[in-house]
Enzyme design. Structure first.
Site, PDB file in Angstrom:
ATOM      1  N   GLU A 161      36.162  44.612  43.987  1.00  0.00           N
ATOM      2  CA  GLU A 161      34.696  44.690  43.880  1.00  0.00           C
ATOM      3  C   GLU A 161      33.983  45.062  45.179  1.00  0.00           C
ATOM      4  O   GLU A 161      33.097  44.342  45.644  1.00  0.00           O
ATOM      5  CB  GLU A 161      34.150  43.360  43.353  1.00  0.00           C
ATOM      6  CG  GLU A 161      34.765  42.964  42.023  1.00  0.00           C
ATOM      7  CD  GLU A 161      34.259  41.615  41.496  1.00  0.00           C
ATOM      8  OE1 GLU A 161      33.587  40.888  42.232  1.00  0.00           O
ATOM      9  OE2 GLU A 161      34.559  41.301  40.340  1.00  0.00           O
ATOM     10  N   GLU A 266      41.320  42.889  33.330  1.00  0.00           N
ATOM     11  CA  GLU A 266      40.711  41.581  33.004  1.00  0.00           C
ATOM     12  C   GLU A 266      39.988  41.667  31.662  1.00  0.00           C
ATOM     13  O   GLU A 266      38.844  41.246  31.525  1.00  0.00           O
ATOM     14  CB  GLU A 266      39.731  41.166  34.113  1.00  0.00           C
ATOM     15  CG  GLU A 266      40.366  41.095  35.490  1.00  0.00           C
ATOM     16  CD  GLU A 266      39.407  40.633  36.595  1.00  0.00           C
ATOM     17  OE1 GLU A 266      38.373  40.030  36.286  1.00  0.00           O
ATOM     18  OE2 GLU A 266      39.710  40.897  37.773  1.00  0.00           O
TER      19      GLU A 266
END
Ligand code: GLA
Length: 373
Positions: A161, A266
């Site tokens: 991220e 995910e």
């Protein structure tokens, strides 16, 4: 045999046959076998799945999946909570479980802005450290952790991220102290620590064109520096309708020319209404509880299970279509009860985002939709 015992015998036989038939009908091809030629099927792991205390979970994981990712135990804060203090117990347990069961064991994650203790960025007096000192800490951490599991962990999410949704660099301490090249440095350190290990960049919302453009540039920069980046992870925290399949497909077609895998790392599908905001996986986001945002407390209506099944079906059809470049599809959690989405972005709701329900039962409709069986 008198009349009574014969009929009892037949009843018994009938019962046996019916149970046997029901069992045979229920017997599915495990996911890992079904998608064997396409991609690895993975699941996020909690501590009690690997320490033997949750036997049901452990059995399901070994039966259905051939890859695992640690939900929290390999993050900096869990592994290296204080300067010089490493806690490897749970991480070792996770890796040993993966190795013992011949699973593609994933490392998640080396460098992230969240779940990273403040001390990393400070000196003994509590003052912010400089670029060289932080690079040194980064290198020590990566060498220690990647080195410890060399040859056992198949691939690492090196950086998680690093970009905002608008494509700019996220202003993390890593970026402000070291500079934009902190990402390249982290990859270099990881490559040195285990040259045989796969290295990934992981993020959410790569269907968002601005964010994707920045990640595409990053991959080109890494490749130009001869860093062997194997893949990009699109986390895949989706909802029943958002994002649409065309925008997920764009991730695959845009990264394809760079020769990197796109893994869905995910995956989960939020079935609950959101309080107005566009879907995000920004972990710091939180919203207040209101019962209208928690409509399925007593169970998921069949109509919504069907929607979930259809949504998984279209997503998995896409994965199969791009199977040459999709290396792995990992569900973010085993059962609905264990999903982070029960507490994000609103705490204490009942969500149903996964393949297994709260009783560890496979959702038949979802299984049938994704496998056509
Ligand atoms: C991000 C991280 C994961 C996890 C989820 C929330 O997606 O990459 O490790 O923390 O948030 O469960």
């Amino acid at each position: 045999m008198n009349h009574y015992s014969i009929s009892r015998f037949h009843l018994f036989l009938l019962l046996f046959l019916v149970t046997d038939l029901a069992f045979a009908q229920k017997k599915q091809v495990p996911l890992k076998a079904y998608f064997k030629k396409d991609f690895l099927t993975g699941v996020a792991i909690r501590r009690n799945y690997t320490d033997g205390s949750n036997v049901k979970a452990q059995k399901l994981i070994v039966e259905q999946f051939n890859s695992i990712s640690p939900e929290n135990d390999l993050k900096w804060g869990a592994l290296h909570p204080r300067p010089g203090i490493y806690r490897f117990d749970y991480a070792d347990q996770y890796v040993d479980f993966g190795v013992k069961n011949h699973m593609a064991t994933i490392g998640h994650t080396l460098i992230w802005h969240s779940q990273s203790p403040e001390w990393i960025f400070k000196d003994d007096q509590g003052l912010q450290i400089g670029r060289e000192a932080l690079l040194k800490r980064m290198q020590d951490h990566i060498e220690t952790v990647v080195g410890r599991y060399k040859g056992k962990i198949k691939g690492w999410d090196v950086v998680n991220e690093a970009f905002n949704d608008n494509g700019t660099f996220r202003e993390t301490k890593w970026k402000t102290i070291i500079g934009e090249d902190y990402i390249e440095k982290a990859f270099e350190f990881a490559q040195q620590a285990d040259p045989g290990c796969e290295l990934y960049y992981n993020d959410y919302n790569l269907y968002n064109p601005a964010k994707r453009a920045s990640v595409l540039k990053l991959i080109k920069r890494l490749q130009a520096r001869n860093i062997k980046i194997k893949g990009v992870g699109e986390q895949g925290h989706y909802s029943l309708v958002f994002p649409n399949i065309t925008s997920i497909e764009k991730i695959l077609t845009d990264f394809e020319p760079l020769g990197v895998d796109v893994n869905f790392t995910e995956l989960d599908i939020d079935v609950l209404p959101r309080a107005g905001r566009e879907i995000t996986a920004e972990v710091s986001a939180s919203e207040g509880y209101e019962s209208k945002y928690d409509p399925f407390k007593k169970g998921l209506p069949d109509s919504v299970t069907l929607q979930l099944a259809k949504r998984y079906q279209s997503i998995f059809s896409l994965f199969v279509k791009y199977r040459k470049m999709v290396g792995r599809v990992t569900f973010w959690g085993l059962t609905d009860g264990a999903s982070w989405l029960n507490n994000f972005p609103v705490r204490g709701r009942s969500n149903y985002p996964l393949l297994f329900d709260r009783n560890y039962q496979m959702k038949e409709a979802v299984y049938q939709a994704i496998t056509g069986k």
